[in-house]
Design a protein around this motif. Structure first.
Motif, PDB file in Angstrom:
ATOM      1  N   ARG A  20      41.802  36.304  32.839  1.00  0.00           N
ATOM      2  CA  ARG A  20      41.163  37.497  33.400  1.00  0.00           C
ATOM      3  C   ARG A  20      39.947  37.898  32.554  1.00  0.00           C
ATOM      4  O   ARG A  20      38.890  38.270  33.089  1.00  0.00           O
ATOM      5  CB  ARG A  20      42.174  38.638  33.434  1.00  0.00           C
ATOM      6  CG  ARG A  20      41.700  39.946  34.012  1.00  0.00           C
ATOM      7  CD  ARG A  20      41.480  39.875  35.511  1.00  0.00           C
ATOM      8  NE  ARG A  20      40.117  39.513  35.847  1.00  0.00           N
ATOM      9  CZ  ARG A  20      39.778  38.760  36.887  1.00  0.00           C
ATOM     10  NH1 ARG A  20      40.685  38.269  37.708  1.00  0.00           N
ATOM     11  NH2 ARG A  20      38.516  38.485  37.132  1.00  0.00           N
ATOM     12  N   ARG A  23      36.988  35.538  33.283  1.00  0.00           N
ATOM     13  CA  ARG A  23      36.404  35.611  34.628  1.00  0.00           C
ATOM     14  C   ARG A  23      35.557  36.855  34.849  1.00  0.00           C
ATOM     15  O   ARG A  23      34.756  36.901  35.785  1.00  0.00           O
ATOM     16  CB  ARG A  23      37.518  35.554  35.677  1.00  0.00           C
ATOM     17  CG  ARG A  23      38.160  34.172  35.786  1.00  0.00           C
ATOM     18  CD  ARG A  23      39.370  34.196  36.691  1.00  0.00           C
ATOM     19  NE  ARG A  23      39.990  32.872  36.769  1.00  0.00           N
ATOM     20  CZ  ARG A  23      41.183  32.637  37.312  1.00  0.00           C
ATOM     21  NH1 ARG A  23      41.884  33.637  37.833  1.00  0.00           N
ATOM     22  NH2 ARG A  23      41.670  31.411  37.346  1.00  0.00           N
ATOM     23  N   ASP A  24      35.720  37.865  34.016  1.00  0.00           N
ATOM     24  CA  ASP A  24      34.916  39.076  34.165  1.00  0.00           C
ATOM     25  C   ASP A  24      33.592  38.878  33.450  1.00  0.00           C
ATOM     26  O   ASP A  24      33.567  38.604  32.245  1.00  0.00           O
ATOM     27  CB  ASP A  24      35.665  40.281  33.600  1.00  0.00           C
ATOM     28  CG  ASP A  24      36.567  40.903  34.639  1.00  0.00           C
ATOM     29  OD1 ASP A  24      37.253  40.136  35.337  1.00  0.00           O
ATOM     30  OD2 ASP A  24      36.588  42.148  34.752  1.00  0.00           O
ATOM     31  N   ALA A  63      50.044  37.171  40.922  1.00  0.00           N
ATOM     32  CA  ALA A  63      48.720  37.209  40.293  1.00  0.00           C
ATOM     33  C   ALA A  63      48.548  38.457  39.447  1.00  0.00           C
ATOM     34  O   ALA A  63      49.093  39.530  39.767  1.00  0.00           O
ATOM     35  CB  ALA A  63      47.632  37.150  41.360  1.00  0.00           C
ATOM     36  N   ALA A  65      46.545  41.380  38.777  1.00  0.00           N
ATOM     37  CA  ALA A  65      45.536  42.136  39.503  1.00  0.00           C
ATOM     38  C   ALA A  65      44.631  42.928  38.576  1.00  0.00           C
ATOM     39  O   ALA A  65      43.475  43.198  38.903  1.00  0.00           O
ATOM     40  CB  ALA A  65      46.204  43.079  40.499  1.00  0.00           C
ATOM     41  N   ARG A  91      40.106  45.499  32.892  1.00  0.00           N
ATOM     42  CA  ARG A  91      39.637  44.409  33.744  1.00  0.00           C
ATOM     43  C   ARG A  91      40.410  44.445  35.061  1.00  0.00           C
ATOM     44  O   ARG A  91      41.606  44.753  35.089  1.00  0.00           O
ATOM     45  CB  ARG A  91      39.863  43.043  33.083  1.00  0.00           C
ATOM     46  CG  ARG A  91      39.187  42.841  31.732  1.00  0.00           C
ATOM     47  CD  ARG A  91      37.680  42.719  31.891  1.00  0.00           C
ATOM     48  NE  ARG A  91      37.031  42.256  30.672  1.00  0.00           N
ATOM     49  CZ  ARG A  91      36.656  43.038  29.670  1.00  0.00           C
ATOM     50  NH1 ARG A  91      36.886  44.348  29.734  1.00  0.00           N
ATOM     51  NH2 ARG A  91      36.066  42.535  28.600  1.00  0.00           N
ATOM     52  N   ASP A  93      40.766  42.223  38.942  1.00  0.00           N
ATOM     53  CA  ASP A  93      40.380  41.168  39.880  1.00  0.00           C
ATOM     54  C   ASP A  93      39.625  41.819  41.035  1.00  0.00           C
ATOM     55  O   ASP A  93      40.129  42.766  41.654  1.00  0.00           O
ATOM     56  CB  ASP A  93      41.641  40.468  40.387  1.00  0.00           C
ATOM     57  CG  ASP A  93      41.331  39.235  41.224  1.00  0.00           C
ATOM     58  OD1 ASP A  93      40.313  39.246  41.955  1.00  0.00           O
ATOM     59  OD2 ASP A  93      42.113  38.272  41.166  1.00  0.00           O
ATOM     60  N   TYR A  96      41.220  42.972  44.280  1.00  0.00           N
ATOM     61  CA  TYR A  96      42.153  44.106  44.335  1.00  0.00           C
ATOM     62  C   TYR A  96      41.478  45.442  44.065  1.00  0.00           C
ATOM     63  O   TYR A  96      42.166  46.465  43.990  1.00  0.00           O
ATOM     64  CB  TYR A  96      43.269  43.901  43.311  1.00  0.00           C
ATOM     65  CG  TYR A  96      44.156  42.703  43.578  1.00  0.00           C
ATOM     66  CD1 TYR A  96      45.184  42.767  44.506  1.00  0.00           C
ATOM     67  CD2 TYR A  96      43.952  41.511  42.892  1.00  0.00           C
ATOM     68  CE1 TYR A  96      46.010  41.681  44.745  1.00  0.00           C
ATOM     69  CE2 TYR A  96      44.755  40.407  43.116  1.00  0.00           C
ATOM     70  CZ  TYR A  96      45.787  40.498  44.055  1.00  0.00           C
ATOM     71  OH  TYR A  96      46.592  39.405  44.288  1.00  0.00           O
TER      72      TYR A  96
END
Length: 368
Positions: A20, A23-24, A63, A65, A91, A93, A96
């Motif tokens: 996570r 990916r941010d 997952a 979120a 953080r 996703d 969501y």
């Protein structure tokens, strides 16, 4: 039963937390991600003495979120050693975002706070992260109060071109030793006590925990006569926290091959490939008696000269915009960056915030 469940993460969640974080992306002319390899929790140890990481999991898919961290450490508030909270690593996703998940996450944070209350928290939101400023710092109902305390200047100073060394008569620079670390940290804490929210460190933090990766030989001392008057450290965190370039703006992407060609013939450092780690270190433990800019200027000149020919491309500074030493940073070629500093509290702790006595804030950017 709700589709989403909030709970505390542990080592079994480490891989999901690291994904996570990776990916941010913070967008800009150079878009970057902030990573935690090989362990999220190893990196969190420098952010706080005690870490509670909130996870939000989608029951249907398993997952992650969203996530966020509540960290607690000793620090200086109004010149007194207190316990201070830090809110970090929020953080989510994108799939969501929206709905009530943010509010529910803050309700879970409130439960953690009530179980182990602290008088205040602080948080830093990097400029460019407009979504965070529009949501968590907007005063939305159900969220704690975010009180702006100004900007933390975090320029990335280029470590490349040679500079004239600055020396002052009567002051010399030396490296800390194992046998004088207690004296060094007593000096740091005397200076930090004059700043709001500055961390309270001891020599036992060095090399592990909140000062993981920092060694005595990374700490540089300004000595006047036989008296310690300044401290400045170079803190390389590549073994547990990293920044990666994700992409360049179209203009920079076109310029990059020519810049890198020039770097082969000059002291300039090449711009990393997209996806590569940025080689840098943090300036840390910046403690200068009486905020003397001449002492800071000499220490900074020493650090620049010592590390310029090493593998690092930049050092990251961290001073409040109103700090009298921040003007010295403008003497260096740098990439401008900053973060908005907030004091965070719940309504019942309004009196604690109101009692802050106006000392200049200082946070250790290597621990943010």
């Amino acid at each position: 039963m709700s589709r989403f469940v909030f709970s505390l993460a542990d080592e079994r969640d480490d891989a999901a937390l690291r994904r996570r974080m990776a990916r941010d992306v913070l967008e800009g002319s150079i878009a970057v991600s902030f990573r935690r390899e090989p362990s999220y929790f190893l990196g969190a140890a420098v952010q706080g003495e005690r870490a509670q990481v909130i996870k939000c999991v989608d029951r249907r898919t398993g997952a992650l979120a969203g996530m966020g961290a509540r960290l607690v450490s000793p620090a200086w508030i109004n010149g007194e050693a207190r316990v201070l909270g830090y809110l970090a690593d929020l953080r989510g996703d994108p799939a969501y975002r929206g709905g009530t998940l943010l509010a529910r996450g803050y309700r879970f944070l409130r439960e953690l706070h009530e179980a182990q209350p602290v008088p205040l928290y602080y948080s830093v939101i990097l400029e460019g992260n407009d979504l965070a400023i529009k949501t968590i710092a907007s005063g939305r109902a159900g969220l704690p109060c975010y009180r702006p305390l100004g900007r933390m200047l975090t320029p990335a100073v280029h470590l490349d071109l040679p500079r004239r060394r600055i020396r002052q008569r009567g002051i010399h620079i030396e490296t800390a030793r194992e046998d004088n670390l207690d004296e060094v940290f007593r000096f740091i804490n005397r200076q930090y006590a004059g700043k709001q929210f500055a961390p309270l460190y001891t020599a036992t933090d060095l090399g592990k925990g909140r000062l993981r990766g920092l060694r005595a030989r990374d700490i540089h001392l300004a000595i006047k006569g036989n008296r310690l008057v300044g401290v400045l450290a170079a803190w390389d965190q590549k073994d547990f926290r990293q920044t990666h370039v994700e992409k360049y703006s179209p203009g920079l992407a076109r310029l990059r091959p020519f810049y890198n060609l020039l770097s082969r013939m000059t002291p300039l450092k090449a711009l990393p490939e997209p996806g590569a780690r940025v080689p840098y270190f943090y300036l840390a433990l910046c403690a200068i008696a009486d905020d003397d800019s001449a002492v800071f200027r000499q220490l900074l000149s020493h650090v620049y000269a010592r590390y310029r020919k090493g593998p690092w491309h930049y050092f990251i500074a961290g001073l409040h915009e109103e700090h009298p030493l921040s003007a010295v940073l403008r003497e260096y070629r740098r990439i401008q960056a900053a973060g908005q500093l907030f004091a965070v509290h719940y309504a019942e702790d309004q009196a604690v915030f109101d009692a802050l006595d106006g000392r200049l804030p200082h946070v250790e950017m290597g621990a943010v």
